[in-house]
Design an enzyme around this catalytic site. Structure first.
Site, PDB file in Angstrom:
ATOM      1  N   CYS A   1      30.023  31.861  24.651  1.00 37.38           N
ATOM      2  CA  CYS A   1      31.379  31.496  25.077  1.00 37.38           C
ATOM      3  C   CYS A   1      31.548  31.570  26.589  1.00 37.38           C
ATOM      4  O   CYS A   1      32.307  30.786  27.176  1.00 37.38           O
ATOM      5  CB  CYS A   1      32.414  32.357  24.371  1.00 37.38           C
TER       6      CYS A   1
ATOM      7  N   HIS B   1      52.115  49.145  66.920  1.00 37.23           N
ATOM      8  CA  HIS B   1      51.296  48.166  66.200  1.00 37.23           C
ATOM      9  C   HIS B   1      50.189  47.603  67.087  1.00 37.23           C
ATOM     10  O   HIS B   1      50.368  47.413  68.292  1.00 37.23           O
ATOM     11  CB  HIS B   1      52.168  47.018  65.677  1.00 37.23           C
TER      12      HIS B   1
ATOM     13  N   HIS C   1      35.608  37.805  24.451  1.00 33.66           N
ATOM     14  CA  HIS C   1      35.502  36.378  24.127  1.00 33.66           C
ATOM     15  C   HIS C   1      36.209  35.561  25.203  1.00 33.66           C
ATOM     16  O   HIS C   1      37.372  35.801  25.524  1.00 33.66           O
ATOM     17  CB  HIS C   1      36.123  36.087  22.764  1.00 33.66           C
TER      18      HIS C   1
END
Length: 768
Positions: free
Chosen positions: A421, A649, A683
């Site tokens: 699968c 920052h 699956h």
């Protein structure tokens, strides 16, 4: 082997802890950096390390890290599975055994499920250092098979056209230390006191040989060799005798090897025909087919036929006769390849079954029918007018109008068989309605790899696009070719075992020499790969989109795209097949990668002008949007970072591409979602988008139903699923409150079970 460069680093394995999702991975840090952290008075809970296999930096808690020596790390890196790697490390004994091995040591090595004797000729890496960026790579053992095992190997000491040791053709094996054990030491043979026939000494016996011997009353008996032993400095042979009038099932006899003669050395008038009890199974047409390692077989169990693959043949303790170790297709076994605590082969739990070899028959599902019966060439040839013959030429992907005509219904798509699968879903997703990777089908390939490309194009992709159906036989042809590839040196087989789509995609990409789809910049170097695994720290995201997950992953790992990918394959954050980080993920139908590109003009998030700086510290600032990369022009940046909370920052200067004019409208690079692979209980299924409308989705399951129970075949199904459009356009607050069990149709699978998202660049499709 350890190099001077490798010794400059400290290595770890990540242990399983409540907060760790990377357990089993090997990581490293500069030794001087590690020493400085240990000497620092500041306490830190996490250590920033580089992951060898993922090529990214991770912040890992100290308690989850276990120190390794360089040699230990190299040995463990040869194991591809993280769970196996961690389990092997914790057991210790096997690792200590591997560290004691040297070149010239006689060992037994596991080759396609059987243990073969040989001598270690090489210890080191076989990884191409030109594409491997980590300071170390996995250590494997190059072994030359000897004696009766000669010819059962995979090479002559070369790998990928590079020689590591020299031996005869098909006598060399490269293996990790987990497939090696101490060889059984046998005493040298003493000269036989008498010989029954000099020719019996010219051809050494091996397990499975047919032999003849004479009893005390001069009666001639026949049997099969099941074991060779040394007894009192002389070689003896254990024989499982044929049944007789007195003994219906035969018995075990132990004879000096000089008293036994190979049956094929007898004159024709003395030979006997094998009985059905021997380790040869009759096929459907009455001819005997030799069942050997990796043969696909069927056996009767509780009145029905069940199927498996032979992984081992030999004698078991306390069991008479030749036994076969089978890896079953379903959980019908009783072990993982062990018998009374001793390992004979490896397979998943409850898949291992030991049974008399004479009870096995060839798998009739793969036997060709008799020509004189006038039977169809395939049991599927009368279904929808389809057969499994090749389709030549170039066939374009299916358009929306063709999907309804050719692809919808039962026995449509790609038929699943024996854990296929993962491959079925990947092939259907990539090729049914998209051409983004059609270069795989046409680009020049080497002579060795040409057959893989031909099968992929003419037996799978072209039939899928022209007939809407591909049989399991065609997929099995590809699986066998992949297993025989020179890139397959270790690990489970592609013909029977469960695997993941990324394993298949990486292998097919290497075989057909596909250029890596993804080029990632870490600031100092560019790394290449076929897929990208999204990794996240503990995030505050509750109902994320794919766009948010990708941005957060790039932000956390300081990554940028070096160029626009033609196809972007994203793996969702998981650990194994069971653990999901998020209960639901919202598919982003369009993926804007403009802010992720290394050299791309960016626009200011506030005024829309050409951006001059980017601020990573503003990534999570809700003032400018919940998350995402933040770029600013010079004017807006001064205003934003004048605020006391943002003055600290760190800004990164952006340089627009050479020749870019500020008056030009800043372009946005966007990719389109064309398929999603989903997984539930191991699956795989897939969703494929075949048109521009929100409702243009189909759902594919290669094993949606089954005909004929164990003796039958899987029924693949393709169905329209327009219901997903309703949820894709639903407000987030409403979608978050949806109970997955109450979602219409198969929509729950798309939102809750997503494993891999496939995006494409519209401008790079082969067909327009």
């Amino acid at each position: 082997m350890a190099t001077e460069n490798s010794k400059k680093y400290v290595y770890f394995i990540i242990l399983k802890t409540p907060n760790s999702i990377f357990c089993g991975h090997i990581c490293y840090i500069l030794e001087r950096k590690y020493d400085s952290i240990l000497d620092s008075p500041e306490y830190t809970k996490k250590l920033s390390v580089s992951c060898t296999s993922l090529g990214i930096d991770l912040d890992v808690e100290f308690e989850a890290l276990q120190l390794l020596t360089v040699k230990e790390a190299e040995l463990l890196l040869a194991l591809n599975n993280e769970e196996e790697r961690l389990m092997t490390f914790q057991e210790k004994e096997h690792l200590e055994f591997a560290l004691s091995l040297t070149e010239g040591t006689t060992v037994s090595v596991e080759v396609t499920g059987a243990w073969c004797d040989g001598v270690i000729r090489y210890i080191g890496t076989i990884t191409d250092t030109r594409v491997h960026t980590a300071p170390i790579s996995g250590t494997v053992f190059g072994i030359e098979l000897e004696g009766k095992y000669r010819g059962k190997g995979m090479n002559d000491g070369t790998f990928c056209s590079r020689r590591y040791f020299t031996c005869a053709a098909n006598c060399g094996v490269f293996a990790p230390f987990t497939r090696i054990r101490v060889a059984v030491q046998k005493k040298p043979d003493s000269p036989p006191s008498k010989t029954h026939d000099s020719r019996s000494q010219m051809e050494p016996l091996k397990i499975g040989d047919r032999v003849t011997f004479f009893t005390d009353d001069d009666n001639r008996r026949h049997g099969t060799v099941i074991e060779l032993e040394i007894q009192q400095d002389a070689k003896h042979v254990l024989i499982h005798t044929d049944g007789s009038e007195k003994e219906e099932d035969g018995h075990i006899v132990n004879l000096p090897i000089a008293c036994v003669i190979r049956e094929e050395l007898l004159s024709p008038d003395l030979k006997v025909k094998l009985t059905p009890d021997q380790p040869l199974a009759s096929s459907a047409d009455g001819e005997a087919d030799d069942i050997s390692l990796n043969s696909m077989v069927q056996v009767e169990m509780n009145g029905r036929k069940v199927y498996g693959t032979v992984r081992w043949i030999g004698k078991l303790p306390d069991k008479e006769g030749i036994m076969a170790g089978l890896e079953m297709e379903e959980d019908l076994g009783v072990s993982d390849g062990t018998f009374k605590g001793q390992r004979f082969f490896r397979c998943p739990a409850k898949r291992g079954l030991f049974i008399r070899l004479s009870s096995c028959q060839p798998d009739t599902r793969f036997l060709p029918p008799k020509v004189d019966e006038g039977a169809p060439s395939s049991k599927f040839s009368d279904i929808n007018g389809a057969d499994d013959g090749p389709v030549f030429g170039n066939v374009a992907p299916l358009r929306t109008d063709q999907v309804q005509q050719l692809l919808i219904g039962n026995m449509k798509g790609i038929q699943g068989h024996c854990n296929s699968c993962y491959m079925d879903a990947a092939l259907f997703s990539l090729f049914s309605c998209s051409s983004v990777l059609d270069s795989l089908l046409f680009k020049s390939a080497g002579s060795v790899d040409q057959s893989v490309q031909t099968i992929l194009r003419e037996d799978i992709v072209n039939p899928l696009r022209s007939k809407g159906f591909v049989t399991e036989r065609s997929v099995m042809k590809l699986r066998k070719k992949l297993q025989a590839s020179r890139y397959m040196t270790t690990g489970p087989t592609f013909t029977t075992d469960e695997k993941d789509p990324e394993e298949f995609l990486n292998l097919i990409g290497h075989i057909l020499h596909l250029e890596p789809l993804l080029k990632l910049s870490t600031g100092k170097k560019v790394q290449e790969s076929f897929c990208y695994q999204i990794f996240l720290d503990q995030e505050s995201l509750v109902l994320p989109t794919v766009q948010q997950l990708l941005e957060h992953s790039f932000y956390n790992n300081s990554l940028k795209l070096a160029e626009v990918p033609s196809c972007l394959i994203l793996q969702m954050p998981r650990f194994g097949k069971k653990f999901k980080m998020f209960d639901k993920i919202i598919p982003s139908l369009e993926l804007d990668i403009s802010d992720l590109l290394l050299e791309n003009p960016q626009e200011c998030v506030l005024c829309g002008e050409l951006a001059a700086v980017e601020c990573a510290d503003c990534f999570r600032d809700p003032v400018f949007g919940s998350t995402g990369f933040k770029q600013f022009c010079s004017t807006c940046s001064k205003q934003v970072h004048h605020h006391p909370k943002r003055r600290s920052h760190t800004l990164c200067t952006l340089t627009p591409p050479e020749g870019f004019q500020q008056s030009i409208i800043i372009p946005r690079e966007k990719l389109q979602l064309f398929a999603v692979l989903c997984i539930e209980t191991s699956h795989y299924v897939s969703f494929v988008r075949h048109g521009p409308e929100p409702k243009d989705w189909i759902f594919f399951d290669s094993m949606a139903d089954r005909k004929g129970d164990q003796d039958g075949f899987n029924v693949p199904r393709v169905q329209p699923c327009p219901e997903v459009a309703r949820y894709l356009t639903m407000p987030l607050s409403q979608l978050a409150s949806q109970n997955p069990r109450e979602m219409e149709g198969v929509a729950k699978r798309l939102f809750c079970d997503a494993y891999m998202y496939l995006y494409q660049s519209p401008s790079m499709a082969l067909y327009h």
